[in-house]
Design a protein around this motif. Structure first.
Motif, short mmCIF file in Angstrom:
data_model
loop_
_atom_site.label_atom_id
_atom_site.label_comp_id
_atom_site.label_asym_id
_atom_site.label_seq_id
_atom_site.Cartn_x
_atom_site.Cartn_y
_atom_site.Cartn_z
N VAL A 100 0.87 -1.17 0.00
CA VAL A 100 0.00 0.00 0.00
C VAL A 100 0.91 1.22 0.00
O VAL A 100 1.70 1.42 0.92
CB VAL A 100 -0.96 0.01 1.22
CG1 VAL A 100 -0.22 -0.15 2.52
CG2 VAL A 100 -1.81 1.28 1.22
N THR A 101 0.85 1.99 -1.07
CA THR A 101 1.72 3.15 -1.22
C THR A 101 0.88 4.36 -1.58
O THR A 101 0.20 4.38 -2.61
CB THR A 101 2.77 2.92 -2.31
OG1 THR A 101 3.54 1.77 -1.97
CG2 THR A 101 3.70 4.12 -2.41
N ALA A 102 0.90 5.36 -0.70
CA ALA A 102 0.18 6.61 -0.95
C ALA A 102 1.16 7.63 -1.51
O ALA A 102 2.27 7.81 -0.99
CB ALA A 102 -0.44 7.13 0.34
N LEU A 103 0.78 8.29 -2.60
CA LEU A 103 1.67 9.21 -3.30
C LEU A 103 1.31 10.66 -2.96
O LEU A 103 0.13 11.03 -2.98
CB LEU A 103 1.55 9.00 -4.81
CG LEU A 103 1.81 7.57 -5.30
CD1 LEU A 103 1.50 7.46 -6.79
CD2 LEU A 103 3.24 7.15 -5.01
N PRO A 104 2.32 11.49 -2.65
CA PRO A 104 2.02 12.90 -2.39
C PRO A 104 1.57 13.59 -3.67
O PRO A 104 1.94 13.20 -4.77
CB PRO A 104 3.37 13.45 -1.90
CG PRO A 104 4.39 12.54 -2.51
CD PRO A 104 3.76 11.17 -2.55
N THR A 105 0.76 14.63 -3.51
CA THR A 105 0.26 15.35 -4.69
C THR A 105 -0.04 16.79 -4.31
O THR A 105 -0.02 17.16 -3.14
CB THR A 105 -1.00 14.67 -5.26
OG1 THR A 105 -1.32 15.25 -6.53
CG2 THR A 105 -2.18 14.83 -4.32
N THR A 106 -0.31 17.59 -5.35
CA THR A 106 -0.64 19.00 -5.16
C THR A 106 -1.97 19.30 -5.83
O THR A 106 -2.21 18.85 -6.96
CB THR A 106 0.46 19.90 -5.74
OG1 THR A 106 1.68 19.67 -5.06
CG2 THR A 106 0.09 21.37 -5.61
N ALA A 134 -10.77 15.11 -5.02
CA ALA A 134 -10.25 15.08 -6.39
C ALA A 134 -8.81 14.60 -6.43
O ALA A 134 -8.29 14.26 -7.49
CB ALA A 134 -10.36 16.48 -7.01
N ALA A 135 -8.12 14.59 -5.27
CA ALA A 135 -6.74 14.11 -5.21
C ALA A 135 -6.66 12.59 -5.06
O ALA A 135 -5.56 12.03 -5.11
CB ALA A 135 -6.02 14.77 -4.05
N SER A 136 -7.81 11.92 -4.91
CA SER A 136 -7.80 10.49 -4.60
C SER A 136 -7.09 9.66 -5.67
O SER A 136 -6.31 8.76 -5.36
CB SER A 136 -9.24 9.99 -4.41
OG SER A 136 -9.84 10.63 -3.32
N THR A 137 -7.35 9.97 -6.94
CA THR A 137 -6.74 9.18 -8.01
C THR A 137 -5.23 9.32 -7.99
O THR A 137 -4.49 8.34 -8.12
CB THR A 137 -7.29 9.63 -9.37
OG1 THR A 137 -8.71 9.41 -9.39
CG2 THR A 137 -6.65 8.85 -10.50
N ALA A 138 -4.73 10.55 -7.80
CA ALA A 138 -3.28 10.76 -7.77
C ALA A 138 -2.66 10.11 -6.55
O ALA A 138 -1.58 9.52 -6.63
CB ALA A 138 -2.97 12.26 -7.79
N ILE A 139 -3.33 10.18 -5.40
CA ILE A 139 -2.79 9.61 -4.16
C ILE A 139 -2.67 8.09 -4.27
O ILE A 139 -1.69 7.49 -3.84
CB ILE A 139 -3.70 9.99 -2.98
CG1 ILE A 139 -3.62 11.49 -2.71
CG2 ILE A 139 -3.31 9.22 -1.72
CD1 ILE A 139 -4.64 11.97 -1.71
N THR A 140 -3.67 7.44 -4.84
CA THR A 140 -3.68 5.98 -4.93
C THR A 140 -3.02 5.47 -6.20
O THR A 140 -2.93 4.25 -6.39
CB THR A 140 -5.13 5.45 -4.89
OG1 THR A 140 -5.86 5.98 -6.02
CG2 THR A 140 -5.82 5.86 -3.60
N GLY A 141 -2.56 6.37 -7.06
CA GLY A 141 -1.99 5.92 -8.32
C GLY A 141 -3.01 5.24 -9.20
O GLY A 141 -2.67 4.34 -9.99
N ASN A 142 -4.29 5.64 -9.02
CA ASN A 142 -5.40 5.06 -9.78
C ASN A 142 -5.53 3.56 -9.53
O ASN A 142 -5.97 2.81 -10.40
CB ASN A 142 -5.24 5.34 -11.28
CG ASN A 142 -6.56 5.23 -12.03
OD1 ASN A 142 -7.63 5.45 -11.44
ND2 ASN A 142 -6.51 4.91 -13.30
N ASP A 143 -5.13 3.12 -8.35
CA ASP A 143 -5.26 1.72 -7.96
C ASP A 143 -6.59 1.55 -7.24
O ASP A 143 -6.78 2.05 -6.13
CB ASP A 143 -4.09 1.34 -7.04
CG ASP A 143 -4.10 -0.14 -6.66
OD1 ASP A 143 -5.11 -0.81 -6.92
OD2 ASP A 143 -3.10 -0.62 -6.11
N ASN A 144 -7.53 0.84 -7.88
CA ASN A 144 -8.87 0.73 -7.29
C ASN A 144 -8.93 -0.24 -6.11
O ASN A 144 -9.99 -0.43 -5.53
CB ASN A 144 -9.89 0.33 -8.36
CG ASN A 144 -9.54 -0.98 -9.04
OD1 ASN A 144 -8.69 -1.72 -8.59
ND2 ASN A 144 -10.21 -1.26 -10.15
#
Length: 774
Positions: free
Chosen positions: A354-360, A378-388
């Motif tokens: 499980v890897t959460a990615l930082p975003t702006t 709206a940051a959810s896709t970037a944070i999860t790397g679009n991993d459903n």
């Protein structure tokens, strides 16, 4: 599963490679019962079977109901082992091209099996029995149940049949057995009716343990089978146990079944707890550790050694403590040296990443206060790397709150950065493994947009309710025409300023206005490098429903013209004539459909259709009169001609239908005319006849004689007879005579009911009675 078997990954790989192989299993009939059972135990096992017996059926020529099998590279999930069957073991060899029903009716069943699974009337039983002395507190072995009763296209009467089998265990000296062949986690015996796949008319059951309905290319000759299942039990170390494996047909000797028991899978080793696998839904999370130790330690154990993926773990070889803490994925094996043999234990551990990615997140400042409304989700896709397989479970102002799941941001869809520009998101995967990501909020200054004119449309449907399907793409084009936007920009629309600021609930095209007639929506330009103020756009729906504008049908007489008038007060007129006409009125001389399209000052259109039909004067072809029927008397008028006609009996009141009912006796003139004024047929006179119900021959000049008025006009040759109540003929009257005065030979007859018989020349006979009153 209670423990991990080293060969499982290879076996699962083989099952997927089956399609690449046309080979079938092999059967070896040469092994003795002792050899067959001993090879179920792994080499070096601390447990050895004793008192081995196998009882089944000998088909001759060395073929029996039990044998050794090899997968032979066919992809069969068990590499080798013991097969016991309700038929000939050698017939289990694929392909699956015949139906196996081989055992004779003289081959008996098994009482212990029937008691264990709640069945009766078993037949064709094969039984394997042996004893062993337990070393640890746990035992297990692998097996597959196969059957011809797994039909891919069964009849409804075949859904409840199932052969029975059981793996029975009891401590020697105990009176009753425990059945180990059960659906995992239950006490339900495994059989066709309790483990079955979907796709047939029979109800599925515990489908996660069913393998497949087999086609003709299967390496065995059975119609279906379960997946590899584990029979397991907790036992008492040092105790002696008896095993009885038995399979039998139920009810009759048809549709054979078999049990495949995996070679070297009978284990009396350590129970190490459940494997921690992604496929089983229980992996470890990053950073998580798992301390494992056998459930039981064998007395007199000399030492313990730990291995990871068959590689010795430094510092854990020949140690006295059986406990080990797992910090990385792998297959872990403990070997306990008890002097004469080795006891093993296995556990397979996987870690779920499980890897959460930082975003702006960037947002435009719509009023130069450096404050904006952000949609943190709206940051959810970037944070999860679009991993459903991962989801955001909350947004917080700092890492401590996120880790403790306290003080969560209540409305992340509409968050004002006045409370801070640094956000921490908490993320978890499907296994509840958690990570955290930083979200940086940036507010950018906005440039104004040139406005566009009110978007005016006409309500184009029949229901002039002020609602319209707006094409937002056309509005986008108008905004782009009025402004110079950066390449790659897009425009989204919202019903409120708040939604536009937060970029929530964007509208899709076409958009139907939710406020009738007039509504303001808000356009937000989405651009990676520029910010723009939110632009209000006014939508206006104009309605146009003229009064007295219904469609109309107009008649036109032969060789005449008629004027069609669309009505006054419209901006334009357009008739569908050839050539088209643009006046308020047109004059036509032929039948047809004439459509006029009018517009008002807003450019809205309305359409009216005149249906012009040809008319001409009618011709009366026939008049049908029903007489002598009382209230059922009627006049029916038949006409010919091309027109819309109406009918009358007095030239005053006209009706649309050609039938007059309830007509009393008398003379009538029939009138027929065209509704469009194209003429009238020559009137015709008809007579409705009926007889009077009484007469009063008292000389006062009223009803002194009984007769049928106008009978001589329609029926001059009719015959009319009068009788008394006893049927005596009293008088015959002529149609043109003056009737009957109530006398016979100058003798007045008394008041009474009298009867008549009327014979008309058209063959009709009328009978009735009337009263003579004095």
């Amino acid at each position: 599963m209670r423990e991990y078997k080293k060969y499982c990954p290879l076996l699962f790989l083989l099952i997927f490679s089956q399609i690449l192989s046309a080979q079938n299993i092999l059967i070896d009939n040469s092994k003795t019962p002792e050899q067959l059972v001993q090879q179920l135990f792994s080499g070096g096992s601390c447990v050895q079977p004793t008192n081995i017996t196998i009882n089944g059926y000998n088909f001759g020529s060395g073929e029996k109901s039990f044998a050794w099998f090899e997968s032979n590279g066919s992809g069969f999930p068990l590499e080798n082992g013991l097969i016991i069957s309700t038929g000939k073991a050698s017939s289990a060899v694929g392909p699956n091209t015949s139906l196996l029903s081989e055992g004779p009716t003289s081959w008996g069943g098994d009482n212990d099996l029937e008691a264990a699974i709640g069945e009766s009337n078993t037949i064709n039983a094969t039984v394997v029995e042996f004893d062993f002395v337990a070393v640890t507190n746990y035992m297990s072995f692998n097996y597959i149940f196969s059957s011809e009763q797994y039909l891919s296209n069964p009849g409804s009467n075949q859904c409840n049949y199932s052969d029975g089998f059981a793996f029975l265990l009891k401590k020697i000296g105990n009176p009753s057995y425990q059945n180990l062949a059960v659906v995992p986690g239950t006490n339900i015996p495994v059989k066709v009716t309790t483990v079955r796949g979907a796709g047939t008319i029979c109800p599925p059951a515990n489908t996660q343990y069913f393998d497949a309905f087999n086609g003709s290319m299967h390496p065995t000759n059975f119609n279906g089978q379960t997946k590899v299942l584990l029979a397991e039990a907790d036992i008492t170390p040092g105790a002696s146990y008896h095993i009885k494996m038995v399979i039998a047909d139920q009810g009759n000797n048809l549709y054979d079944s078999a049990i495949f028991i995996g070679g070297s899978t009978f284990n009396n080793d350590f129970a190490m707890g459940d494997d921690r696998l992604i496929a089983d839904g229980n992996p470890l999370c990053p950073g998580e550790t798992l301390t494992v130790t056998p459930d039981y330690t064998v007395p007199g154990t000399l030492s313990y050694s730990w291995f990871k993926n068959d590689v010795p773990i430094p510092g854990y070889i020949n140690v006295s403590n059986p406990t080990y803490t797992i910090t990385a994925p792998g297959v872990y094996n403990i070997k306990a040296d008890i002097g004469s043999c080795i006891v093993n234990g296995y556990i397979n551990v996987e870690y779920a990443s499980v890897t959460a990615l930082p975003t702006t997140l960037s947002k435009c400042d719509d009023n130069s206060d450096n404050i904006a409304i952000f949609n943190l989700t709206a940051a959810s896709t970037a944070i999860t790397g679009n991993d459903n397989t991962m989801q955001v479970t909350g947004f917080y102002h700092n890492l401590t709150d996120a880790q403790n799941q306290q003080n969560a941001i209540a409305n992340p869809g509409s968050y004002s950065n006045a409370a801070g520009n640094n956000i921490v998101a908490r993320i978890k995967n499907v296994f509840d493994c958690v990570d955290y990501a930083n979200i940086t909020l940036q507010v950018q200054s906005s440039s104004p947009l040139n406005p566009i004119n009110t978007v005016k449309v006409c309500d184009g449907d029949d229901d002039q309710d002020g609602f319209y399907q707006f094409d937002l793409n056309e509005i986008t084009q108008a905004i782009e025409d009025a402004n110079t936007l950066p390449a790659g920009s897009s425009i989204q629309y919202f019903t409120s300023l708040a939604d536009a600021a937060a970029l929530t609930n964007p509208l899709s095209s076409p958009f139907s206005n939710t406020d009738d007639y007039t509504q303001t929506i808000y356009a937000q330009v989405i651009s990676s490098g520029s910010c723009y103020e939110i632009l209000p756009v006014t939508l206006q729906v104009n309605t146009f429903s003229p009064d007295n504008f219904d469609n109309e049908t107009v008649g036109i007489c032969e060789s005449t013209t008629t004027l069609l008038d669309a009505g006054s007060g419209f901006t334009t007129y357009l008739w569908n004539t050839t050539p088209t006409t643009t006046t308020q009125t047109i004059t036509v001389n032929t039948a047809g459909s004439y459509t006029v399209t009018v517009t008002n000052s807003e450019g809205c259109k309305a359409i009216r259709t005149f249906t012009v039909v040809s008319s001409e004067a009618p011709t009366i072809t026939h008049i049908e009169v029903v007489s002598f029927s009382g209230n059922g008397n009627s006049i029916t008028v038949y006409t010919s001609g091309n027109g819309n006609y109406e009918y009358s009996l007095d030239n005053i009141v006209f009706q649309d239908i050609n039938v007059f009912t309830g007509v009393s006796a008398g003379e009538y003139t029939v009138y027929v005319r065209d509704k469009n004024g194209c003429g009238m047929a020559p009137p015709e006179v008809v007579y409705v006849l009926d007889y009077p119900n009484f007469f009063t021959p008292n000389g006062d000049g009223y009803n002194d004689r009984w007769f049928i008025k106008n009978l001589d006009i329609d029926f001059p040759n009719a015959e009319l007879y009068i009788f008394n109540r006893y049927g005596k003929l009293l008088k015959q009257l002529a149609p043109s005579g003056n009737g009957w005065d109530g006398q016979i030979g100058n003798n007045q007859l008394p008041s009474d009911d009298y009867w008549f018989l009327l014979k008309l020349e058209n063959g009709r006979t009328v009978r009735g009675h009337f009263s003579l009153k004095r």
